[in-house]
Scaffold this active site. Structure first.
Site, mmCIF file in Angstrom:
data_model
loop_
_atom_site.group_PDB
_atom_site.id
_atom_site.type_symbol
_atom_site.label_atom_id
_atom_site.label_comp_id
_atom_site.label_asym_id
_atom_site.label_seq_id
_atom_site.Cartn_x
_atom_site.Cartn_y
_atom_site.Cartn_z
ATOM 1 N N CYS A 29 -43.930 -0.646 -10.385
ATOM 2 C CA CYS A 29 -43.788 -0.396 -8.953
ATOM 3 C C CYS A 29 -45.177 -0.572 -8.339
ATOM 4 O O CYS A 29 -46.039 0.291 -8.473
ATOM 5 C CB CYS A 29 -43.278 1.024 -8.710
ATOM 6 S SG CYS A 29 -43.123 1.415 -6.968
ATOM 7 N N LEU A 30 -45.372 -1.702 -7.721
ATOM 8 C CA LEU A 30 -46.675 -2.013 -7.151
ATOM 9 C C LEU A 30 -46.440 -2.804 -5.870
ATOM 10 O O LEU A 30 -45.888 -3.909 -5.919
ATOM 11 C CB LEU A 30 -47.488 -2.825 -8.165
ATOM 12 C CG LEU A 30 -48.913 -3.194 -7.820
ATOM 13 C CD1 LEU A 30 -49.756 -1.939 -7.570
ATOM 14 C CD2 LEU A 30 -49.537 -4.025 -8.921
#
Length: 180
Positions: free
Chosen positions: A86-87
């Site tokens: 999750c970036l």
């Protein structure tokens, strides 16, 4: 078929192949490969070795690559089971100005250095980081020793040929397998 996306994929992958990163193409495809990634120094991830799965969509660089950790990592913004990351810069704010080298030299090291517990994929890691930072760091180091060795990275696959390892790892999370 030398469209701009294909050319860009080839350019970015060639840059990776000529860099210091160990890159292994899947079926000689420039759109799917693995990269050996080392934990950044001065972090609890230092000394860790991960195998990162990369898939480039046909619309790359206009659509972001898919990035996943193949061996386990304990981090608030990385799903422990799937390895997905999750970036923002990969998921929402990706720009064609970025290339594969940016991901491995800037984005992933920054993610490991500065986890964001407010947007977790791993709730346990996020809670531990916020409530007990020392315990979080200890658990990260334990995962690095157990799952982020060169051997673990070499052995990490999509679960196609290491059924025994998969079952063993799955039992850690209480899987319901072969009716024991």
């Amino acid at each position: 078929m030398a469209n701009p996306s294909k050319r860009r994929i080839e350019t970015d992958v060639m840059k990776m192949l000529m860099s210091d990163y160990e890159v292994s193409l899947v079926n000689d495809s420039m759109q799917e490969f693995y990269v050996r990634f080392y934990g950044p120094a001065e972090t609890p991830f230092a000394g860790g070795v991960w195998k990162i799965h990369v898939e480039l969509p046909d619309q790359y660089p206009f659509k972001s690559p898919s990035i996943g950790f193949m061996n386990k990592i304990f981090h608030p913004n990385i799903d422990e089971l799937s390895g997905s990351v999750c970036l923002d810069v990969i998921n929402q704010t990706w720009s064609p100005m970025f290339d594969m080298i940016n991901i491995f030299e800037v984005f992933l090291p920054q993610l490991l250095r500065y986890p964001n517990p407010n947007d977790p994929l791993n709730g346990e890691a996020a809670a531990l980081l916020m409530r007990h930072p020392k315990e979080y760091e200890a658990k990260v180091k334990e995962y690095v020793q157990r799952f982020a060795t060169k051997e673990a990275a070499d052995a990490a696959t999509d679960g196609k040929d290491d059924d025994e390892d998969q079952d063993e790892e799955m039992s850690d999370v209480g899987s319901i397998s072969d009716g024991e």
